[in-house]
Design an enzyme around this catalytic site. Structure first.
Site, PDB file in Angstrom:
ATOM      1  N   CYS A 170       0.822  -1.203   0.000  1.00 36.34           N
ATOM      2  CA  CYS A 170       0.000   0.000   0.000  1.00 36.34           C
ATOM      3  C   CYS A 170       0.866   1.266   0.000  1.00 36.34           C
ATOM      4  O   CYS A 170       1.567   1.504  -0.981  1.00 36.34           O
ATOM      5  CB  CYS A 170      -0.990  -0.048   1.157  1.00 36.34           C
ATOM      6  SG  CYS A 170      -2.440   0.963   0.851  1.00 36.34           S
TER       7      CYS A 170
ATOM      8  N   HIS B  56      -3.206  -5.200   1.758  1.00 37.93           N
ATOM      9  CA  HIS B  56      -2.570  -5.401   3.072  1.00 37.93           C
ATOM     10  C   HIS B  56      -2.560  -6.869   3.504  1.00 37.93           C
ATOM     11  O   HIS B  56      -3.372  -7.271   4.344  1.00 37.93           O
ATOM     12  CB  HIS B  56      -3.332  -4.608   4.133  1.00 37.93           C
ATOM     13  CG  HIS B  56      -3.125  -3.134   4.064  1.00 37.93           C
ATOM     14  ND1 HIS B  56      -2.141  -2.470   4.760  1.00 37.93           N
ATOM     15  CD2 HIS B  56      -3.779  -2.189   3.358  1.00 37.93           C
ATOM     16  CE1 HIS B  56      -2.196  -1.182   4.501  1.00 37.93           C
ATOM     17  NE2 HIS B  56      -3.188  -0.977   3.653  1.00 37.93           N
TER      18      HIS B  56
ATOM     19  N   GLU C 273      -0.806  -8.253   5.582  1.00 33.18           N
ATOM     20  CA  GLU C 273      -0.500  -8.388   7.018  1.00 33.18           C
ATOM     21  C   GLU C 273      -1.765  -8.316   7.876  1.00 33.18           C
ATOM     22  O   GLU C 273      -1.713  -8.552   9.081  1.00 33.18           O
ATOM     23  CB  GLU C 273       0.524  -7.319   7.452  1.00 33.18           C
ATOM     24  CG  GLU C 273      -0.010  -5.914   7.660  1.00 33.18           C
ATOM     25  CD  GLU C 273      -0.295  -5.161   6.355  1.00 33.18           C
ATOM     26  OE1 GLU C 273      -0.226  -5.755   5.267  1.00 33.18           O
ATOM     27  OE2 GLU C 273      -0.602  -3.957   6.452  1.00 33.18           O
TER      28      GLU C 273
HETATM   29  N1  GLN Z   1      -3.650   6.410   0.932  1.00 31.35           N
HETATM   30  C1  GLN Z   1      -2.326   6.123   1.453  1.00 31.35           C
HETATM   31  C2  GLN Z   1      -1.259   6.870   0.651  1.00 31.35           C
HETATM   32  O1  GLN Z   1      -1.536   7.384  -0.403  1.00 31.35           O
HETATM   33  C3  GLN Z   1      -2.049   4.636   1.431  1.00 31.35           C
HETATM   34  C4  GLN Z   1      -3.047   3.920   2.323  1.00 31.35           C
HETATM   35  C5  GLN Z   1      -2.493   2.695   2.975  1.00 31.35           C
HETATM   36  O2  GLN Z   1      -1.292   2.456   3.066  1.00 31.35           O
HETATM   37  N2  GLN Z   1      -3.404   1.905   3.508  1.00 31.35           N
HETATM   38  O3  GLN Z   1      -0.157   6.935   1.094  1.00 31.35           O
END
Ligand code: GLN
Length: 187
Positions: free
Chosen positions: A77, A169, A171
């Site tokens: 992410c 994610h 994890e």
């Molecule tokens: N929206 C976050 C970003 O742009 C990422 C979200 C996340 O890691 N769950 O950094």
């Protein structure tokens, strides 16, 4: 095996718990010297601008790039954003992986969703993926390749040698197959 988890901000404790469950020794990385002796490093989810700014403030950007040239990295992410070369806006990035990323690509109404993904490298059953204000991997280039897509074909996981990027994610679920896959890359 010793694996690091970048512990500046975000979901690093969750990665640590999964890795320890798989028998890895885990180091929380906050300073350049924490990288010594690690086989690989996870860049967790969180907020990529915050992670980037903290990495600059802690003089970690160059040490992380140098480490990544030699070792396995996995960005989940926000970590995938941080690992990428291009996010269409100026913010501190490692700029290593040949993926183009769009932040917060899934809009407000569907900020978070879950879906079963077919990931050939992991075999059956499909991987239950949790997306939270997730980025989309718009394209891969160079030696990067697509590892998983949504049913409509949009890219949500990619691999380039020993580097992995996932929009979601792993994890946060009980399925540790992505962590196992990463530990094999780090070997
Ligand atoms: N929206 C976050 C970003 O742009 C990422 C979200 C996340 O890691 N769950 O950094």
């Amino acid at each position: 095996m010793k694996i690091g988890v970048l512990a500046l901000q975000g979901a690093f404790a969750e990665h640590q718990a999964v890795l320890e469950g798989l028998g890895a020794e885990v180091v929380q990385v906050r300073l350049p010297k924490d990288l010594e002796g690690l086989s690989g490093l996870i860049l967790p989810g969180g907020e990529s601008t915050t992670i980037g700014k903290l990495a600059v403030a802690f003089n970690l950007l160059e040490p992380l790039r140098a480490f990544g040239q030699q070792h396995a990295l996995w960005g989940t992410c926000a970590g995938a954003i941080f690992l990428s070369k291009d996010v269409h806006r100026p913010q501190p990035l490692l700029g290593l992986m040949d993926i183009q990323v769009a932040r917060n690509a899934f809009g407000r109404q569907v900020d978070s969703f879950e879906v079963d993904l077919n990931v050939p490298e992991l075999g059956e059953p499909p991987f239950h993926a949790v997306f939270i204000r997730a980025p989309l991997i718009e394209s891969v280039s160079g030696s990067a390749r697509v590892m998983a897509t949504l049913p409509d074909g949009r890219i949500v996981a990619a691999q380039q040698g020993r580097w992995l990027a996932t929009s979601f994610h792993p994890e946060l679920t009980r399925d540790d197959r992505f962590h196992r896959f990463f530990m094999e890359l780090a070997q």
